[in-house]
Design an enzyme around this catalytic site. Sequence first.
Site, short mmCIF file in Angstrom:
data_model
loop_
_atom_site.label_atom_id
_atom_site.label_comp_id
_atom_site.label_asym_id
_atom_site.label_seq_id
_atom_site.Cartn_x
_atom_site.Cartn_y
_atom_site.Cartn_z
CD GLU A 74 -4.61 2.71 -1.83
OE1 GLU A 74 -5.55 2.63 -1.03
OE2 GLU A 74 -3.52 2.12 -1.67
N GLY A 112 -8.36 3.31 9.69
CA GLY A 112 -8.63 3.53 8.28
C GLY A 112 -7.44 3.49 7.35
CG ASP A 122 -1.98 1.08 1.13
OD1 ASP A 122 -2.95 0.87 0.39
OD2 ASP A 122 -1.84 2.13 1.78
CB ILE A 175 0.49 11.48 1.20
CG1 ILE A 175 0.75 11.24 -0.30
CG2 ILE A 175 1.18 12.76 1.65
CD1 ILE A 175 0.21 12.31 -1.20
CG HIS A 176 1.48 8.55 6.45
ND1 HIS A 176 0.56 8.30 7.44
CD2 HIS A 176 1.36 7.54 5.57
CE1 HIS A 176 -0.08 7.19 7.18
NE2 HIS A 176 0.38 6.70 6.05
NE ARG A 177 1.64 16.13 11.61
CZ ARG A 177 0.62 16.33 12.44
NH1 ARG A 177 -0.50 16.84 12.00
NH2 ARG A 177 0.73 16.03 13.72
CD GLU A 211 -2.15 18.29 9.11
OE1 GLU A 211 -2.65 18.20 7.97
OE2 GLU A 211 -1.33 17.47 9.55
#
Length: 490
Positions: free
Chosen positions: A235, A189, A167, A170-172, A291
């Site tokens: 994805e 999720g 998988d 996009i993460h911080r 954010e």
Amino acid sequence: MSEKKESFGLREALSILEDMPGQLHCTDEPVAASAEISGIYRYVGAGGTVKRPTKEGPAMIFNKIEGYPDTKVLIGLLASRKRVAAMLNQSPEHLGRFFADAVMNPIQPITVSKEEAQCQEVVHLASDPGFDLRKIVPAPTNTEEDAGPYITMGLVYGSDLETKESDITIHRLCVQGRDELTMYIVPGGRHLGAFFDKYENADKPMPVSISIGVDPAIEIGACFEPPTTPLGYNELAVAGSIRQQPVELVDCLTINEKAIANAEFVLEGELLPNVRVREDKNTNTGKAMPEFPGYTGPAQEEVPVIKIKAVTHRKNPILQTVIGPSEEHVNLAGIPTEASIIQMIDKAMPGRLQNVYSHPSGGGKYMAILQFKKGISSDEGRQRQAALVAFSAFSELKHVILVDEDVDPFDSSDVMWAMNTRYQGDIDTVFIPGVRCHPLDPTQNLLYNPLLRDVGISCKVIFDCTVPYDQKDRFQRAKFKEMDYKKYLN
């Protein structure tokens, strides 16, 4: 035998923009990565939920980053729906349906040889003396009170410990030291979060690659969430469908994982099991970074740590970054939201939903405008059913505005016209309290509403601005004579 297509990457996307007037601006003015890039772009083209004044404008490339002579920084690539559509060879209004079709027709990624991988043209190993991530990657801060430099457009790729399904998300990612990042995983999720749980339970480090600067189709496709892309759905296959050729991956050099072969940068590392640190441990600001709702998020008390093993990149690489609350986030999150809603409503009641727009004021997540057509009397009420399906399609959605087929969902003034002339608050508002939404909404907090059972619970609302089917004749818009107006503008 057919000739292999060249893979599409960030540089190919930029070449499209170079031929579009006003869509790409390059500057040779020196700039610091610390707060200055976002401080400039806020005025030039950020848009979204950024503090006013801001506007939609061109993407920008900063050619001279102080302390990084061989690296450029790109910001705002996706901060215009028109620009996104051009890079995908689509119309702006069709993007939701375009991505909905792509999800249903995935093309899985393939692996190419290291010799073909442009992302490994230059290699920096963490085991080398003098290695320092902070001197290789010019990760910006959005503001002067950020927890630290952030990689905001890093696509994290990992695989399930047991099934080996992969998988990308996009993460911080906050740079914490010479070879350490922290990674914020929103609870629930996210597939990588589920993968990491298995590694932690086994007390094993989880290999992850972080690809920066890739095809925009990959970046938007990576933002799909369950139930549209369930656990086990890679994805990257969405981008494969869009380009009609598989995304090319390459084996990493220091970990047992893959990365995007034509990325500008790749960071190879491991998520450490059962290790947590404070996100702002180096600055003590109490804040993370701006954010998507338009506010600076609080620094997390405990976030997982990625130990970096290597950094690889192309020659003269381009670091891509994003302002958290900008129009760029709206398109990254909003277009997959639109696709998810379209897909589920079309299944439930085909032919009624005309279009969906994830409005910028909700950062692409909180608000959707549904254009709905009532064709027969029994369609009355189905518009509200469609709104309920939308909430199921995307759990972080907070508000749905329903409009008729004669209202342009992409025109805020037209939507507000419908609300002012086709809506009565006491009979056309549907409240759904006590539903899980998104923890970054500051109203979803016990300080704002002590009746909430937990942070992140919300009252979801449907604003039904559609005309009752049996009264359509009363709500006909003024009809003007059709004219060939263009000849009068010559």
